[in-house]
Design a protein around this motif. Structure first.
Motif, short mmCIF file in Angstrom:
data_model
loop_
_atom_site.label_atom_id
_atom_site.label_comp_id
_atom_site.label_asym_id
_atom_site.label_seq_id
_atom_site.Cartn_x
_atom_site.Cartn_y
_atom_site.Cartn_z
N PHE A 1 -4.81 -2.58 0.15
CA PHE A 1 -3.61 -3.41 0.30
C PHE A 1 -2.99 -3.22 1.68
N GLU A 2 -2.91 -1.98 2.15
CA GLU A 2 -2.36 -1.73 3.48
C GLU A 2 -3.22 -2.38 4.56
N ALA A 3 -4.55 -2.30 4.39
CA ALA A 3 -5.44 -2.92 5.38
C ALA A 3 -5.26 -4.43 5.39
N ASN A 4 -5.12 -5.02 4.22
CA ASN A 4 -4.90 -6.46 4.16
C ASN A 4 -3.57 -6.85 4.80
N THR A 5 -2.56 -6.00 4.58
CA THR A 5 -1.27 -6.28 5.21
C THR A 5 -1.37 -6.23 6.73
N TYR A 6 -2.07 -5.20 7.26
CA TYR A 6 -2.25 -5.10 8.71
C TYR A 6 -3.05 -6.28 9.25
N ALA A 7 -4.11 -6.65 8.51
CA ALA A 7 -4.91 -7.79 8.94
C ALA A 7 -4.09 -9.08 8.94
N ASN A 8 -3.23 -9.24 7.95
CA ASN A 8 -2.39 -10.44 7.90
C ASN A 8 -1.37 -10.47 9.03
N THR A 9 -1.09 -9.30 9.60
CA THR A 9 -0.18 -9.25 10.74
C THR A 9 -0.90 -9.47 12.07
N VAL A 10 -2.05 -8.82 12.25
CA VAL A 10 -2.77 -8.86 13.52
C VAL A 10 -3.53 -10.17 13.71
N VAL A 11 -4.19 -10.62 12.70
CA VAL A 11 -5.05 -11.80 12.85
C VAL A 11 -4.24 -13.03 13.25
N PRO A 12 -3.11 -13.35 12.63
CA PRO A 12 -2.35 -14.52 13.11
C PRO A 12 -1.88 -14.36 14.56
N LYS A 13 -1.50 -13.13 14.94
CA LYS A 13 -1.08 -12.91 16.32
C LYS A 13 -2.23 -13.16 17.29
N ALA A 14 -3.41 -12.64 16.95
CA ALA A 14 -4.58 -12.86 17.82
C ALA A 14 -4.94 -14.34 17.87
N ARG A 15 -4.83 -15.00 16.74
CA ARG A 15 -5.12 -16.44 16.75
C ARG A 15 -4.13 -17.20 17.62
N GLY A 16 -2.85 -16.78 17.59
CA GLY A 16 -1.87 -17.43 18.45
C GLY A 16 -2.17 -17.21 19.93
N GLN A 17 -2.54 -15.97 20.27
CA GLN A 17 -2.89 -15.69 21.67
C GLN A 17 -4.12 -16.49 22.09
N ALA A 18 -5.10 -16.56 21.21
CA ALA A 18 -6.30 -17.34 21.54
C ALA A 18 -5.95 -18.81 21.74
N ALA A 19 -5.08 -19.33 20.87
CA ALA A 19 -4.68 -20.73 21.04
C ALA A 19 -3.92 -20.94 22.34
N GLN A 20 -3.07 -19.95 22.70
CA GLN A 20 -2.33 -20.06 23.96
C GLN A 20 -3.28 -20.05 25.15
N ILE A 21 -4.26 -19.16 25.15
CA ILE A 21 -5.23 -19.11 26.26
C ILE A 21 -6.02 -20.40 26.33
N THR A 22 -6.39 -20.92 25.16
CA THR A 22 -7.15 -22.17 25.14
C THR A 22 -6.33 -23.31 25.72
#
Length: 387
Positions: free
Chosen positions: A265-286
């Motif tokens: 559960f903790e890993a899923n919570t961390y993933a739900n926090t990091v993955v959207p942030k990384a996706r936002g950064q990737a979209a910004q770079i794109t």
């Protein structure tokens, strides 16, 4: 004769006691046996007194038999069904009709007989445990130990509540020889089937309700196929635990599984926090890359159009256009570098003093003035240096 007929009534006349015989006379002596002939005679006299009209012995006996037969027929022709019962009338052992609560009449025995099963009482059967009185119970291992679908052993005890189904009293009486044993065997079989399809975690935690409902459904289906007239009202799990020999080890396993679930559960919570942030950064770079691409393409298109326009003018006036292009290029080059003015009349040895006006003005104005002065100076120097 040993009997004394002098005493007219009453009872036993023996020795010193008060015991008397059944015909009102007692023995004249203490140890003498009664006279059987006298007893028979007295009985016949009493019987004649009971018969109306003082009829003879054979006729009176027949009348008594007839009266007793009439009373027996009347008694066996009337029956009562209580409010919690249903009357099942059988004619020569075959079902004839069903009667509701109340008084009813039937043909006398043995033509018709009646069974009155209780159709409202809720019966209970315990499997895997036995009540020992009070609130305590004892586990029955041969009934409760079962194998789960994930190859674990679980000790289960449960209760089954059942009653005679509505309009099922006839089937209950004729189709099932031992209802309690039948219900118990079907309950144990159904529970083993459901447990064999489930995992132990569900049996111990959240899956108890589903197990109870599945067992009840399987039991009802089996009983209906037998036409037993029995309705299962409830199946209730009392206990579901690992065997006592391994319960400590099983609890350790459960604790480890709980830790595993917590970490997941903790890993899923961390993933739900990091993955959207990384996706936002990737979209910004794109988006930045796409904007840069569009900028470069637009600049290239502009330069191409500018070149074509210059080329068109160049074909019209080559000398003027060539001179203009040269001056603009020198202006662009010298505008970005430090300049030193040399007087060619001195043979390249004299250096002219140069005052940078950009240092005397604000940054914006100085930059513009410096560019203008540099352009003018460069143009002048260039024009002087050209032959």
């Amino acid at each position: 004769m040993p009997w004394s007929n002098n005493n007219g009534g009453g009872g036993w006349q023996g020795g010193g006691g008060g015991n008397r015989g059944p015909w009102g006379q007692g023995p004249s002596g203490g140890g003498q046996q009664p006279d059987l002939d006298e007893l028979i005679r007295k009985g016949q006299e009493k019987l004649r007194e009971m018969i109306p009209g003082g009829t003879g012995g054979a006729r009176g006996l027949i009348l008594i038999i007839v009266a007793l037969a009439v009373l027996f027929l009347a008694w066996s022709s009337v029956f009562r069904v209580d409010t919690d019962e249903q009357g099942i009338v059988m004619r020569f052992g075959k079902f004839a009709r069903a009667e509701e609560p109340g008084l009813h009449v039937k043909l006398p025995y043995p033509i018709e007989t009646v069974e009155t099963p209780n159709v409202t009482r809720i019966n209970r059967i315990d499997i895997g445990m036995r009540d020992t009185g009070g609130s305590s119970s004892v586990n029955v291992a041969e009934e409760g130990l079962m194998l789960t679908g994930d190859e674990n052993i679980v000790d289960i005890s449960f209760s089954v509540r059942w009653r005679i189904a509505i309009n099922g009293a006839t089937q209950y009486l004729f189709n099932v020889e031992d209802p309690e044993r039948t219900v118990k065997a079907i309950a144990e079989s159904a529970m083993r089937e459901v447990v064999g399809q489930s995992n132990i975690q569900a049996l111990l935690t959240t899956g108890r309700g589903d197990v109870q409902e599945k067992v009840r459904g399987l039991m009802q289906q089996a009983l209906d196929s037998y036409k037993s007239g029995i309705e299962i009202t409830e199946v209730q799990l009392q206990n579901s635990n690992p065997p006592s020999a391994v319960i400590d080890a099983f609890r350790d396993v459960q604790a480890a599984q709980a830790d595993q679930e917590r970490l997941r559960f903790e890993a899923n919570t961390y993933a739900n926090t990091v993955v959207p942030k990384a996706r936002g950064q990737a979209a910004q770079i794109t988006q930045r890359a796409e904007a840069y691409r569009e900028q470069i393409v637009a600049e290239a298109d502009g330069e191409a159009k500018r070149f074509l326009s210059i080329y068109t003018e160049y074909k019209k006036a080559k000398d003027v256009t060539r001179q203009r292009m040269y001056l603009e290029t020198m202006e662009d080059v010298y505008g970005r570098i430090n300049k030193v003015l040399v007087d060619p009349s001195e043979g390249g040895k004299g250096v002219l003093p140069y005052l940078p006006l950009s240092g005397l003005k604000p940054s914006g104005a100085a930059t513009a003035a410096g560019a203008d002065s540099a352009s003018g100076t460069t143009s002048a120097t260039s024009s002087e240096s050209r032959p």
